[in-house]
Design an enzyme around this catalytic site. Structure first.
Site, PDB file in Angstrom:
ATOM      1  CG  HIS A 123      -1.959  -1.039   1.213  1.00 20.43           C
ATOM      2  ND1 HIS A 123      -3.136  -0.913   0.524  1.00 20.43           N
ATOM      3  CD2 HIS A 123      -1.994  -2.264   1.772  1.00 20.43           C
ATOM      4  CE1 HIS A 123      -3.855  -1.993   0.671  1.00 20.43           C
ATOM      5  NE2 HIS A 123      -3.186  -2.842   1.425  1.00 20.43           N
ATOM      6  CB  ALA A 169      12.300 -20.374  10.937  1.00 25.10           C
TER       7      ALA A 169
END
Length: 195
Positions: A123, A169
């Protein structure tokens, strides 16, 4: 049996069980048959678990041969011009979300662990307008062959992850990753290279 050869430094070397335990049933056959009429292309031996959704424009998704898509995954080209391509022998982990406004290309032999998030748009952030009313910035994501994304990895717009890279991770990848690099941490820092 314990493998204590120098290559494993005394650690136990185990074969991945994902493909060993992915035994197709008639339900998987029905899912594959339904998806063959829904997606742009479907390779042979596609294995899709329950509760997987191809959203909005599934006709813009191409899936290679021997692909496994685990339970809860969401794959979504968000508009009619967006495209998602998943290469042969790739595994998409549990509850992984792949959202393309331009394109997301995942190569062959990739391992995408559970809870990963790939999104090729963002955005606008201008102060003088509401965020929801601002235009999106969009740039394709490319994940080359033999890449491993660990649990909970986020890949952001415009990123290219080179062949053989490993992303640890929880990493957030917002910049290109060289081939065979090992990346870790919330800032996606290169920690080393595969030998």
């Amino acid at each position: 049996m314990r493998d204590t050869t120098p290559a494993t430094n005394g650690r136990i070397a185990l074969e991945s069980g994902v493909r060993r335990y992915a035994r197709p049933t008639w339900r998987h056959w029905l899912r594959r048959r339904r998806l063959a009429g829904l997606l742009a292309s479907v390779g042979e031996s596609l294995y899709v678990e329950r509760n997987v959704e191809f959203l909005r424009h599934p006709e813009r998704v191409s899936v290679g041969s021997h692909v496994i898509v685990k339970e809860g995954a969401r794959i979504c080209p968000t508009n009619p011009a967006a495209a998602i391509s998943i290469g042969d022998w790739t595994t998409i982990g549990y509850h992984t979300f792949i959202f393309a406004s331009a394109s997301i290309t995942i190569g062959n032999d990739c391992l995408i662990a559970p809870f990963c998030y790939l999104v090729d748009s963002n955005h606008g952030l201008k102060r003088d307008a509401r965020i929801r009313e601002q235009p999106m910035s969009v740039s394709p994501i490319v994940i080359e062959d033999d890449v491993w994304l660990g649990v909970g990895v986020t890949v952001l717009r415009g990123v290219r992850i080179g062949r053989g890279a490993v992303i640890g991770a929880g990493s957030v990848v917002s910049a290109d990753v060289p081939s065979y690099a090992i990346v870790s941490g919330s800032t996606g820092t290169v920690a080393g290279y595969r030998e």
